[in-house]
Write a protein that holds these residues in place. Structure first.
Motif, mmCIF file in Angstrom:
data_model
loop_
_atom_site.group_PDB
_atom_site.id
_atom_site.type_symbol
_atom_site.label_atom_id
_atom_site.label_comp_id
_atom_site.label_asym_id
_atom_site.label_seq_id
_atom_site.Cartn_x
_atom_site.Cartn_y
_atom_site.Cartn_z
ATOM 1 N N ARG A 1 0.847 -1.189 0.000
ATOM 2 C CA ARG A 1 0.000 0.000 0.000
ATOM 3 C C ARG A 1 0.884 1.241 0.000
ATOM 4 N NH1 ARG A 1 -4.813 -1.244 -1.989
ATOM 5 N NH2 ARG A 1 -5.748 -3.014 -0.909
ATOM 6 N N VAL A 2 0.339 2.337 -0.531
ATOM 7 C CA VAL A 2 1.025 3.615 -0.442
ATOM 8 C C VAL A 2 0.941 4.083 1.005
ATOM 9 C CG1 VAL A 2 1.078 6.012 -1.221
ATOM 10 C CG2 VAL A 2 0.503 4.177 -2.834
ATOM 11 N N LYS A 3 2.084 4.260 1.629
ATOM 12 C CA LYS A 3 2.125 4.616 3.047
ATOM 13 C C LYS A 3 2.971 5.867 3.249
ATOM 14 C CE LYS A 3 -0.197 1.076 4.743
ATOM 15 N NZ LYS A 3 -1.452 1.229 5.498
ATOM 16 N N GLY A 4 2.646 6.612 4.279
ATOM 17 C CA GLY A 4 3.482 7.737 4.673
ATOM 18 C C GLY A 4 3.481 8.889 3.694
ATOM 19 N N GLY A 5 2.439 8.967 2.867
ATOM 20 C CA GLY A 5 2.333 10.108 1.966
ATOM 21 C C GLY A 5 3.083 9.905 0.663
ATOM 22 N N PHE A 6 3.198 10.986 -0.071
ATOM 23 C CA PHE A 6 3.830 10.944 -1.389
ATOM 24 C C PHE A 6 4.271 12.356 -1.734
ATOM 25 C CE2 PHE A 6 -0.792 11.121 -1.674
ATOM 26 C CZ PHE A 6 -0.980 12.349 -2.297
ATOM 27 N N ASP A 7 5.156 12.445 -2.700
ATOM 28 C CA ASP A 7 5.598 13.735 -3.218
ATOM 29 C C ASP A 7 5.208 13.821 -4.690
ATOM 30 O OD1 ASP A 7 6.837 14.573 -0.830
ATOM 31 O OD2 ASP A 7 8.632 13.417 -1.313
ATOM 32 N N HIS A 8 4.723 14.988 -5.088
ATOM 33 C CA HIS A 8 4.285 15.172 -6.469
ATOM 34 C C HIS A 8 4.822 16.487 -7.010
ATOM 35 C CE1 HIS A 8 1.371 17.001 -9.400
ATOM 36 N NE2 HIS A 8 1.572 15.853 -9.990
ATOM 37 N N GLU A 9 5.171 16.476 -8.295
ATOM 38 C CA GLU A 9 5.587 17.707 -8.968
ATOM 39 C C GLU A 9 5.061 17.692 -10.395
ATOM 40 O OE1 GLU A 9 9.587 20.342 -10.044
ATOM 41 O OE2 GLU A 9 9.807 18.305 -9.229
ATOM 42 N N LEU A 10 4.424 18.781 -10.781
ATOM 43 C CA LEU A 10 4.078 19.007 -12.178
ATOM 44 C C LEU A 10 5.233 19.797 -12.772
ATOM 45 C CD1 LEU A 10 1.943 18.703 -14.437
ATOM 46 C CD2 LEU A 10 1.061 20.939 -13.746
ATOM 47 N N ILE A 11 6.077 19.117 -13.527
ATOM 48 C CA ILE A 11 7.321 19.704 -14.017
ATOM 49 C C ILE A 11 7.061 20.433 -15.331
ATOM 50 C CG2 ILE A 11 9.678 19.223 -14.755
ATOM 51 C CD1 ILE A 11 9.477 16.593 -13.121
ATOM 52 N N VAL A 12 7.420 21.689 -15.396
ATOM 53 C CA VAL A 12 7.353 22.435 -16.644
ATOM 54 C C VAL A 12 8.557 22.041 -17.501
ATOM 55 C CG1 VAL A 12 7.362 24.712 -17.729
ATOM 56 C CG2 VAL A 12 6.145 24.355 -15.577
ATOM 57 N N VAL A 13 8.280 21.616 -18.724
ATOM 58 C CA VAL A 13 9.360 21.245 -19.650
ATOM 59 C C VAL A 13 9.834 22.542 -20.304
ATOM 60 C CG1 VAL A 13 10.023 19.760 -21.580
ATOM 61 C CG2 VAL A 13 8.244 19.010 -19.985
ATOM 62 N N GLY A 14 10.638 23.275 -19.553
ATOM 63 C CA GLY A 14 11.011 24.632 -19.942
ATOM 64 C C GLY A 14 12.355 24.722 -20.632
ATOM 65 N N GLU A 15 12.719 25.966 -20.993
ATOM 66 C CA GLU A 15 13.965 26.203 -21.718
ATOM 67 C C GLU A 15 15.197 25.983 -20.844
ATOM 68 O OE1 GLU A 15 13.628 29.354 -25.080
ATOM 69 O OE2 GLU A 15 12.600 30.199 -23.325
ATOM 70 N N ASP A 16 15.019 25.906 -19.527
ATOM 71 C CA ASP A 16 16.153 25.662 -18.648
ATOM 72 C C ASP A 16 16.607 24.213 -18.671
ATOM 73 O OD1 ASP A 16 13.616 25.132 -17.486
ATOM 74 O OD2 ASP A 16 14.549 24.932 -15.513
ATOM 75 N N ILE A 17 15.825 23.339 -19.292
ATOM 76 C CA ILE A 17 16.169 21.912 -19.361
ATOM 77 C C ILE A 17 16.972 21.664 -20.634
ATOM 78 C CG2 ILE A 17 15.246 19.563 -19.508
ATOM 79 C CD1 ILE A 17 12.741 20.699 -18.048
ATOM 80 N N ARG A 18 18.143 21.092 -20.483
ATOM 81 C CA ARG A 18 18.981 20.840 -21.662
ATOM 82 C C ARG A 18 18.351 19.743 -22.516
ATOM 83 N NH1 ARG A 18 21.305 16.037 -20.948
ATOM 84 N NH2 ARG A 18 21.476 15.253 -18.795
ATOM 85 N N PRO A 19 18.337 19.903 -23.821
ATOM 86 C CA PRO A 19 17.827 18.848 -24.690
ATOM 87 C C PRO A 19 18.759 17.634 -24.672
ATOM 88 C CG PRO A 19 17.929 20.960 -25.833
ATOM 89 C CD PRO A 19 18.706 21.114 -24.576
ATOM 90 N N HIS A 20 18.175 16.465 -24.694
ATOM 91 C CA HIS A 20 18.957 15.233 -24.804
ATOM 92 C C HIS A 20 19.549 15.185 -26.219
ATOM 93 C CE1 HIS A 20 19.921 10.986 -25.070
ATOM 94 N NE2 HIS A 20 19.737 10.882 -23.761
ATOM 95 N N PRO A 21 20.875 15.141 -26.370
ATOM 96 C CA PRO A 21 21.471 15.298 -27.705
ATOM 97 C C PRO A 21 21.043 14.230 -28.705
ATOM 98 C CG PRO A 21 23.130 14.677 -26.065
ATOM 99 C CD PRO A 21 21.898 15.038 -25.317
#
Length: 460
Positions: free
Chosen positions: A260-280
């Motif tokens: 079972r999912v226990k002790g909570g969870f962490d969530h992030e809606l990640i913006v795929v922004g210009e600060d992320i380097r493109p995978h070559p």
């Protein structure tokens, strides 16, 4: 002992391989920022896998291989396959993937390195599942995760007949308990968690979670394009959804104990922004798909707009107003209607309009334009049906995707909360500057109207 699991979700990317403009809201006027791009998504996936080796699963919740020209529409989805395989998802489900016809989608699915899951898609002739089995078991270093897929149920109900030739769809809920969930819990080695990847839409999936015991996580497959900055928890099911156009990636970090999912969870809606380097490597693959003459054709300037064009709003949108005005100008009709597309275009900021923007505005091979005469009674019936299919409350399963049908030359006044069939949900009035409005009292004098449509009953 507590184990860790990271789930990554992409949904409703609609074939947008490259970065594009996106609208962002923060309490004031919306702002334009560059977002998205499969090369940046590849980087996020790789970084998560490096951060938690052996503990990451990634899923694509559909609306992926259709929507852009040329990578999607021109190749009927096949050009995206190498790029998608490079992203190395663990499974996907589907919706607009069926737009090329079931046989073509089967062909594309056969080239993917991961399974298509759809517990509700059946062959008309045999009654068998089109994509068996409807679930898969994904192994991490510490856990066995059972994953069930539910495709969009509307494909054979409100979309063109060619999308569902020889197949049909159930809602997908009846197949879950006690069938697939019990099988995964009890027979497939006893999985530690059950994850559902779905493309029903957020209201439908909330109802599904409320009615169904035993789902630990529901990756809401978009369809409704919601940006959930916080998960919804319904009947102990954690639900996330992650925007659209590949502008966002959802991340859910779970702590699992005693299956079972226990002790909570962490969530992030990640913006795929210009600060992320493109995978070559993925960037190179995308560039190969978009190589000339495609890029030269798509970058051709065809006009200019002083108004930002978008399709982000439920009742009316500037992008569709442009389309409708063009239809009236070309046909001379008094009114114009088009689909309430939620699907498709990232926004077009004020400035030059390129050929690529036109393909985004009409994200399919251009459907026919019809001019017809319609009475006020029929017009009201059409819009009443559309309102119900957009806002149906009980059950929300009757919502059939999309926004309110776009219209010009007529104003729609509606009380969304009024029940369907009450006769008091909507009224219609001539738009300012219109010469006349067909009413139920003037059925012998119908108006000439124009509509652009890809669906069989007035909805997408």
């Amino acid at each position: 002992m507590t184990d860790h699991l990271t789930l990554l979700q992409m949904n409703d990317s609609h074939g947008y391989l490259e970065p594009h403009q996106e609208l962002f809201y923060a309490g004031g006027p919306p702002v334009y920022r560059t977002a998205g791009g499969y090369a940046r998504i590849a980087t996020l996936l790789e970084d998560a896998r490096d951060e938690r080796p052996g503990r990451v699963l990634a899923f694509d919740c559909g609306d992926t291989i259709h929507g852009t020209y040329p990578p999607a529409v021109q190749s009927e989805g096949e050009a995206l396959v190498p790029v998608l395989n490079a992203l190395a998802f663990d499974a996907m489900t589907a919706h607009w993937e069926f737009a090329y016809g079931p046989e073509q989608f089967r062909k594309v699915a056969g080239k993917l390195d991961y399974p298509v899951l759809a517990d509700n898609c059946y062959d008309d002739a045999t009654g068998d599942l089109v994509f068996p089995p409807p679930y898969t078991v994904c192994e991490t270093d510490d856990l066995a995760v059972g994953v069930i897929g539910i495709a969009a149920t509307i494909v054979d109900k409100v979309m063109p007949d060619s999308f569902s030739k020889g197949i049909h769809f159930s809602l997908g809920n009846a197949e879950l308990p006690p069938g697939h969930i019990a099988h995964l819990r009890e027979e497939e080695g006893g999985v530690d968690l059950v994850v559902v990847i779905s493309h029903l839409g957020f209201p439908q999936e909330v109802r599904l979670a409320r009615e169904t015991d035993g789902i630990d996580v529901l990756l809401s497959g978009g369809h409704t394009h919601n940006r959930l900055f916080e998960p919804a928890v319904v009947n102990d099911t954690v639900i996330i959804q992650s925007g659209c156009h590949g502008s966002f990636l959802g991340r859910l970090d779970l702590f699992v104990e005693n299956r079972r999912v226990k002790g909570g969870f962490d969530h992030e809606l990640i913006v795929v922004g210009e600060d992320i380097r493109p995978h070559p490597e993925v960037e190179e693959m995308v560039e190969a798909v978009m190589e000339p003459p495609h890029r030269e054709y798509l970058s051709r300037v065809v006009g200019e707009t002083r108004t930002g064009l978008n399709r982000n709003t439920v009742l009316e949108a500037t992008m569709d107003n442009l389309l409708l005005q063009a239809l009236i100008d070309v046909t001379g009709a008094e009114m114009a209607f088009s689909n309430g597309w939620r699907y498709g275009a990232p926004p077009v900021p004020p400035g030059p309009v390129m050929m690529n923007d036109l393909w985004d505005i009409i994200p399919v091979n251009p459907p026919p334009v019809s001019t017809v005469e319609i009475t006020g009674r029929d017009l009201k019936a059409m819009m009443e049906e559309n309102l119900e299919r957009t806002f149906s409350r009980d059950p929300p399963y009757q919502q059939m995707g999309g926004y309110v049908k776009r219209c010009m030359g007529v104003d729609l006044y509606c009380k969304i909360e009024n029940p369907a069939g009450s006769g008091s949900r909507s009224s219609l009035r001539p738009a300012e500057g219109s010469t006349r409005m067909p009413s139920t009292a003037r059925r012998s004098s119908p108006a000439r109207v124009c509509r652009r449509s890809t669906e069989r009953t007035g909805r997408t």
